[in-house]
Design a protein around this motif. Structure first.
Motif, short mmCIF file in Angstrom:
data_model
loop_
_atom_site.label_atom_id
_atom_site.label_comp_id
_atom_site.label_asym_id
_atom_site.label_seq_id
_atom_site.Cartn_x
_atom_site.Cartn_y
_atom_site.Cartn_z
N GLY A 9 -2.31 33.51 56.74
CA GLY A 9 -1.71 34.47 56.17
C GLY A 9 -2.38 35.36 55.12
N GLY A 10 -2.01 36.38 54.45
CA GLY A 10 -2.71 37.08 53.70
C GLY A 10 -2.38 38.44 53.68
N GLY A 42 14.63 39.46 49.94
CA GLY A 42 15.87 40.21 49.97
C GLY A 42 16.59 40.07 51.36
N LYS A 43 16.08 39.28 52.18
CA LYS A 43 16.65 39.31 53.61
C LYS A 43 16.69 37.83 53.94
CE LYS A 43 15.35 43.94 55.33
NZ LYS A 43 14.75 44.66 56.64
N GLN A 44 17.62 37.68 55.00
CA GLN A 44 17.62 36.32 55.34
C GLN A 44 16.39 35.94 56.50
OE1 GLN A 44 21.51 36.11 57.50
NE2 GLN A 44 22.51 35.10 55.67
N ARG A 45 16.28 34.81 56.64
CA ARG A 45 15.23 34.27 57.54
C ARG A 45 15.65 34.43 58.80
NH1 ARG A 45 12.93 28.34 56.94
NH2 ARG A 45 12.65 28.92 54.62
N GLU A 46 14.50 35.12 59.80
CA GLU A 46 14.81 35.60 60.91
C GLU A 46 13.89 34.89 61.82
OE1 GLU A 46 14.55 39.51 61.47
OE2 GLU A 46 12.50 39.71 60.83
N LEU A 47 14.28 34.63 63.25
CA LEU A 47 13.64 34.19 64.49
C LEU A 47 12.58 35.41 64.51
CD1 LEU A 47 13.13 32.32 67.01
CD2 LEU A 47 14.39 33.90 68.26
N VAL A 48 11.25 34.69 64.85
CA VAL A 48 10.08 35.63 65.52
C VAL A 48 9.72 35.32 66.83
CG1 VAL A 48 7.85 36.11 65.23
CG2 VAL A 48 9.09 35.83 62.92
N THR A 90 5.99 42.45 56.98
CA THR A 90 5.99 41.78 55.65
C THR A 90 6.74 40.65 55.48
OG1 THR A 90 4.40 43.54 54.68
CG2 THR A 90 5.72 41.83 53.25
N GLY A 91 6.40 39.29 55.05
CA GLY A 91 7.18 38.56 54.85
C GLY A 91 6.49 37.16 54.61
N GLY A 112 7.56 24.01 58.13
CA GLY A 112 6.25 24.09 57.31
C GLY A 112 6.75 24.95 55.93
N GLN A 113 5.96 24.91 54.97
CA GLN A 113 6.22 25.45 53.67
C GLN A 113 5.98 26.89 53.64
OE1 GLN A 113 3.24 24.61 54.65
NE2 GLN A 113 1.88 26.02 53.76
N GLY A 114 5.62 27.63 54.88
CA GLY A 114 5.48 28.71 54.53
C GLY A 114 4.21 29.72 54.36
N THR A 115 3.71 30.56 55.04
CA THR A 115 2.58 31.47 54.66
C THR A 115 2.94 32.90 54.52
OG1 THR A 115 0.21 31.77 55.04
CG2 THR A 115 1.74 31.79 57.03
N GLN A 116 2.40 33.51 53.44
CA GLN A 116 2.92 34.99 53.13
C GLN A 116 1.88 35.63 54.00
OE1 GLN A 116 5.21 36.62 50.74
NE2 GLN A 116 4.55 38.22 51.77
N VAL A 117 2.52 36.79 54.53
CA VAL A 117 1.94 37.81 55.19
C VAL A 117 2.28 39.11 54.62
CG1 VAL A 117 1.49 39.03 57.29
CG2 VAL A 117 1.62 36.59 57.37
N THR A 118 1.48 39.91 54.07
CA THR A 118 1.61 41.39 53.43
C THR A 118 0.95 42.26 54.27
OG1 THR A 118 1.86 40.26 51.28
CG2 THR A 118 1.75 42.88 51.33
N VAL A 119 1.88 43.11 54.77
CA VAL A 119 1.05 44.39 55.36
C VAL A 119 1.01 45.60 54.67
CG1 VAL A 119 1.04 45.73 57.68
CG2 VAL A 119 1.75 43.27 57.58
#
Length: 121
Positions: A9-10, A42-48, A90-91, A112-119
């Motif tokens: 991510g990044g 501010g949103k719920q986790r969603e399937l990708v 982004t999320g 997993g613990q998650g990785t941030q992706v910011t676009v």
């Protein structure tokens, strides 16, 4: 114990094509379905996207044609190739896996613990 660790991510410019990776480790006998989810502020986790052990895939409509999920069963790895990124992508991206542990009777879902992706636009 089983661990899933995301990477890749990044901060990415709109239109970029990063690839996320997820490595599974621990006392694993077999990994069944794997998936990627994301959570925007501010949103719920969603399937990708999801992928079965046999390679069948499923995508959210919002990413169809832009994202590709894949896996390497021998390496216990899962990937998400993201193309044509948009600011709304982004999320925090989380991988998950349905894992059969050695000596366990039933499979269990791990995250997993998650990785941030910011676009950026």
């Amino acid at each position: 114990q089983v661990q899933l660790v995301e990477s890749g991510g990044g901060l990415v410019q709109a239109g970029g094509s990063p690839r996320l990776s997820c490595a599974a480790s621990g006392s694993i006998r077999r990994i069944n379905d794997m998936g990627w989810y994301r959570q925007a502020p501010g949103k719920q986790r969603e399937l990708v996207a999801t992928i079965t052990s046999g390679g069948m895939t499923n995508y959210a409509d919002s990413v169809k044609g832009r994202f590709t999920i894949s896996r390497d069963n021998a390496k216990k790895m899962e990937y998400l190739q993201m193309n044509s990124l948009k600011p709304e992508d982004t999320g925090v991206y989380y991988c998950n896996a349905d894992v059969e542990r050695r000596y366990a009777l039933e499979a269990r879902l791990y995250w997993g613990q998650g990785t941030q992706v910011t676009v950026s636009s």
